[in-house]
Enzyme design. Structure first.
Site, PDB file in Angstrom:
ATOM      1  CG  ASP A  30      22.172  29.413 -73.774  1.00  0.00           C
ATOM      2  OD1 ASP A  30      22.827  28.370 -73.839  1.00  0.00           O
ATOM      3  OD2 ASP A  30      22.165  30.274 -74.688  1.00  0.00           O
ATOM      4  CB  ILE A  31      23.531  34.720 -74.143  1.00  0.00           C
ATOM      5  CG1 ILE A  31      23.437  36.223 -74.247  1.00  0.00           C
ATOM      6  CG2 ILE A  31      24.114  34.122 -75.415  1.00  0.00           C
ATOM      7  CD1 ILE A  31      24.796  36.923 -74.298  1.00  0.00           C
ATOM      8  CG  ASN A  85      25.979  19.954 -77.458  1.00  0.00           C
ATOM      9  OD1 ASN A  85      25.236  18.973 -77.545  1.00  0.00           O
ATOM     10  ND2 ASN A  85      25.544  21.191 -77.622  1.00  0.00           N
ATOM     11  CD  GLN A  92      32.574  21.316 -75.765  1.00  0.00           C
ATOM     12  OE1 GLN A  92      32.992  20.196 -76.075  1.00  0.00           O
ATOM     13  NE2 GLN A  92      32.888  21.922 -74.622  1.00  0.00           N
ATOM     14  CB  VAL A  93      29.585  26.576 -79.829  1.00  0.00           C
ATOM     15  CG1 VAL A  93      30.038  27.966 -80.227  1.00  0.00           C
ATOM     16  CG2 VAL A  93      28.805  25.924 -80.974  1.00  0.00           C
ATOM     17  CG  HIS A  98      28.332  24.270 -71.683  1.00  0.00           C
ATOM     18  ND1 HIS A  98      29.536  24.351 -72.352  1.00  0.00           N
ATOM     19  CD2 HIS A  98      27.376  24.184 -72.628  1.00  0.00           C
ATOM     20  CE1 HIS A  98      29.318  24.330 -73.653  1.00  0.00           C
ATOM     21  NE2 HIS A  98      28.013  24.216 -73.864  1.00  0.00           N
ATOM     22  CG  HIS A 100      22.892  22.961 -73.192  1.00  0.00           C
ATOM     23  ND1 HIS A 100      22.717  24.217 -73.741  1.00  0.00           N
ATOM     24  CD2 HIS A 100      24.073  22.494 -73.685  1.00  0.00           C
ATOM     25  CE1 HIS A 100      23.756  24.482 -74.549  1.00  0.00           C
ATOM     26  NE2 HIS A 100      24.584  23.460 -74.529  1.00  0.00           N
TER      27      HIS A 100
HETATM   28  P1  AMP Z   1      27.319  24.449 -76.854  1.00  0.00           P
HETATM   29  O1  AMP Z   1      26.873  24.350 -78.298  1.00  0.00           O
HETATM   30  O2  AMP Z   1      26.861  23.259 -76.057  1.00  0.00           O
HETATM   31  O3  AMP Z   1      28.811  24.724 -76.731  1.00  0.00           O
HETATM   32  O4  AMP Z   1      26.516  25.665 -76.266  1.00  0.00           O
HETATM   33  C1  AMP Z   1      27.096  26.882 -75.887  1.00  0.00           C
HETATM   34  C2  AMP Z   1      25.985  27.711 -75.329  1.00  0.00           C
HETATM   35  O5  AMP Z   1      26.538  28.827 -74.689  1.00  0.00           O
HETATM   36  C3  AMP Z   1      24.988  28.230 -76.397  1.00  0.00           C
HETATM   37  O6  AMP Z   1      23.686  27.777 -76.082  1.00  0.00           O
HETATM   38  C4  AMP Z   1      25.139  29.748 -76.279  1.00  0.00           C
HETATM   39  O7  AMP Z   1      23.921  30.424 -76.466  1.00  0.00           O
HETATM   40  C5  AMP Z   1      25.665  29.914 -74.873  1.00  0.00           C
HETATM   41  N1  AMP Z   1      26.433  31.128 -74.626  1.00  0.00           N
HETATM   42  C6  AMP Z   1      27.476  31.598 -75.351  1.00  0.00           C
HETATM   43  N2  AMP Z   1      27.942  32.758 -74.820  1.00  0.00           N
HETATM   44  C7  AMP Z   1      27.173  33.004 -73.720  1.00  0.00           C
HETATM   45  C8  AMP Z   1      27.152  34.052 -72.752  1.00  0.00           C
HETATM   46  N3  AMP Z   1      28.017  35.083 -72.764  1.00  0.00           N
HETATM   47  N4  AMP Z   1      26.220  33.987 -71.766  1.00  0.00           N
HETATM   48  C9  AMP Z   1      25.346  32.973 -71.725  1.00  0.00           C
HETATM   49  N5  AMP Z   1      25.318  31.948 -72.609  1.00  0.00           N
HETATM   50  C10 AMP Z   1      26.213  31.969 -73.595  1.00  0.00           C
END
Ligand code: AMP
Ligand code: ZN
Length: 109
Positions: A30-31, A85, A92-93, A98, A100
């Site tokens: 995760d970034i 999420n 979920q963003v 995915h 975690h």
């Molecule tokens: P969620 O809130 O479950 O949708 O989490 C999305 C996750 O994706 C977050 O923890 C972000 O830090 C991660 N994320 C977003 N863009 C990237 C990326 N380019 N590389 C790695 N992780 C990412």
């Protein structure tokens, strides 16, 4: 799904720190990690959330998450959180399914 950031990661169009890959899945750091080693496990094919995911992909991704959890324990994690999420209201963003996988180290709040 040209705009999906995780589809671009699978295709190598956006760089990632790859942890694991097989025919159906991809795992990368995760970034914006909650803890060092925070890993995301995704299907290579685009599905928005768990409701869209075929059963066999759900179980395959859980197996991969277990494998990664075991690896994190070998590297010193005392515990592991596994979370998903589903939907904006659940936090979920990124709308490519995915999992975690978050290592825990004790007293890490
Ligand atoms: P969620 O809130 O479950 O949708 O989490 C999305 C996750 O994706 C977050 O923890 C972000 O830090 C991660 N994320 C977003 N863009 C990237 C990326 N380019 N590389 C790695 N992780 C990412
Ligand atoms: Zn996608």
């Amino acid at each position: 799904m040209e705009e999906c950031i995780f589809c671009k990661i699978v295709k190598g169009e956006i760089p990632s720190e790859k942890i694991f890959e097989d025919e159906k899945s991809f795992a990368f750091l995760d970034i914006n990690p909650v803890n060092q080693g925070h890993t995301l496990v995704i299907p290579k094919e685009h599905f928005e959330n768990i409701h869209d995911l075929p059963e066999e992909i759900v179980s395959h991704l859980m197996k991969v998450s277990k494998k990664i959890s075991s690896g994190l324990k070998k590297f010193g994690a005392k515990g592991v959180n596994i979370s998903i999420n589903n939907g904006k209201d659940a936090g979920q963003v990124v709308f490519h399914f995915h999992i975690h996988v978050i290592p825990r180290f004790g007293n890490d709040a």
